[in-house]
Design a protein around this motif. Structure first.
Motif, PDB file in Angstrom:
ATOM      1  N   ASP A 125      76.201  99.067   0.866  1.00  0.00           N
ATOM      2  CA  ASP A 125      76.102  97.609   0.944  1.00  0.00           C
ATOM      3  C   ASP A 125      74.847  96.810   0.128  1.00  0.00           C
ATOM      4  N   ARG A 128      74.717  97.258  -3.192  1.00  0.00           N
ATOM      5  CA  ARG A 128      75.474  96.513  -4.064  1.00  0.00           C
ATOM      6  C   ARG A 128      74.911  94.955  -4.054  1.00  0.00           C
ATOM      7  N   ARG A 129      74.129  94.693  -2.876  1.00  0.00           N
ATOM      8  CA  ARG A 129      73.455  93.194  -2.748  1.00  0.00           C
ATOM      9  C   ARG A 129      72.464  93.368  -3.874  1.00  0.00           C
TER      10      ARG A 129
END
Length: 364
Positions: A125, A128-129
């Protein structure tokens, strides 16, 4: 090396170290409190300032720890008067602290963090950010590009310095001697090295570098140090090596080793391979990562297991001199004065006209 080149081109560099968490209170409480709220800059080299930083919990633990550390870093930078042309972040869990920063904000990825820090949480995550928000993503190895969905990161591998390539030769080669120069952590394959030394009882291995095992891997650090007792006089750990001594150390070696645990080294671009090649030393590396990089040194021996490594070391003894010359030429094309231009093109898209302050962190 990158900081030195940036200064040579007219920039200034501010370097924020990876944070010390609350455990530092046991050994150095005053220092921990001093570096909790703001930077305390100390000169490290001409044009380069360094500050330590403190935090409560390592942000790599994910969830509340990441949010707490990001808030601490955000306040730390604000109270430190952070005004920059370029901010470069190297630890993915520190990325949330950059949202309020001006200038260009870049993520520089030097490792596959999920493999390196298996206990770290929420890394997919976080990456991806970063892929969604970063002005640019730079990776040292093309295999890391897949970590950032929807992006085409700029690939800038590691390098060496011109002074090492051009240094005169003053040391004689020592027969049947291997060398390792680099940081020593969990990716250093102690069992492989022990197997090689058993297979080659007339060889020695000299290891130079800093021990950077995290607290949770203290047993692995002790296992590494136990090699000196297991192979007295043949396995020698010397600690840190200054770069001015590096030419003589490499010139004296028959071969130079990269004995990595492949699953923990995937995606890296190791400076040691460029340093080894700058002196023409045969490179013997474990399989699983180096051969998949975008910048494989010429005539590298890629091996699996202690038997293959021992055989490659013996083969390297009689290799033609021309192979050493090819390695040196390869390294000469990959010095940091050349790499810095590519790095700047990726991060800024131009040469910096003023001071560029770089927020970064050491490897944990």
């Amino acid at each position: 090396m990158l900081a030195r080149e940036l200064v040579r081109r007219g920039s200034t560099v501010d370097f924020v170290q990876a944070p010390a968490d609350v455990r530092r209170l046991r050994t150095d409480p005053a220092n921990w409190w001093q570096h909790l709220r703001r930077a305390r800059w100390a000169p490290a080299a001409p044009g380069v300032r360094v500050s330590e930083r403190s935090t409560v919990l390592p942000g790599s633990r994910g969830g509340p720890a990441e949010r707490l550390d990001a808030a601490a870093l955000r306040g730390f930078l604000r109270r430190s008067g952070w005004e920059q042309d370029l901010t470069v972040v190297m630890l993915p869990w520190e990325w949330p602290a950059t949202r309020s920063l001006g200038g260009r904000v870049v993520f520089d990825c030097t490792d596959d963090w999920a493999r390196l820090l298996r206990a770290a949480r929420g890394l997919p995550d976080q990456l991806r950010r970063i892929a969604d928000e970063a002005d640019e993503v730079v990776v040292v190895n093309r295999v890391l590009a897949d970590l950032f969905p929807g992006r085409e990161p700029v690939v800038v591998p590691n390098g060496t310095d011109e002074a090492l390539v051009c240094a005169p030769r003053t040391a004689e080669r020592v027969d049947r001697s291997a060398v390792y120069v680099g940081s020593i952590a969990g990716r250093f394959d102690v069992d492989l090295v022990a197997g090689v030394l058993r297979a080659l009882p007339d060889w020695t291995l000299d290891v130079h570098g800093q021990l950077v095992f995290p607290q949770r891997e203290r047993a692995a650090a002790q296992r590494f140090l136990s090699l000196q007792r297991e192979f007295p006089g043949r396995f020698r750990y010397h600690g840190l090596l200054s770069r001015d001594r590096l030419p003589d150390v490499l010139d004296a070696a028959t071969v130079a080793l990269v004995p990595d645990v492949a699953r923990r080294a995937w995606g890296q671009s190791s400076m040691k391979t460029y340093d080894y090649c700058s002196r023409g030393v045969p490179v013997v590396a474990t399989a699983g990562h180096l051969e998949h990089s975008s910048d494989v040194p010429p005539h590298t021996y890629v091996v699996t297991g202690p038997g293959e490594m021992a055989a490659a070391m013996q083969s390297a003894v009689d290799e033609p001199v021309a192979l050493a010359k090819e390695r040196i030429g390869w390294a000469a094309d990959r010095t940091w004065d050349r790499r810095t231009g590519a790095w700047l093109d990726g991060t800024l898209g131009r040469r910096p006209g003023g001071g560029a302050r770089v927020a970064t962190a050491t490897d944990p």
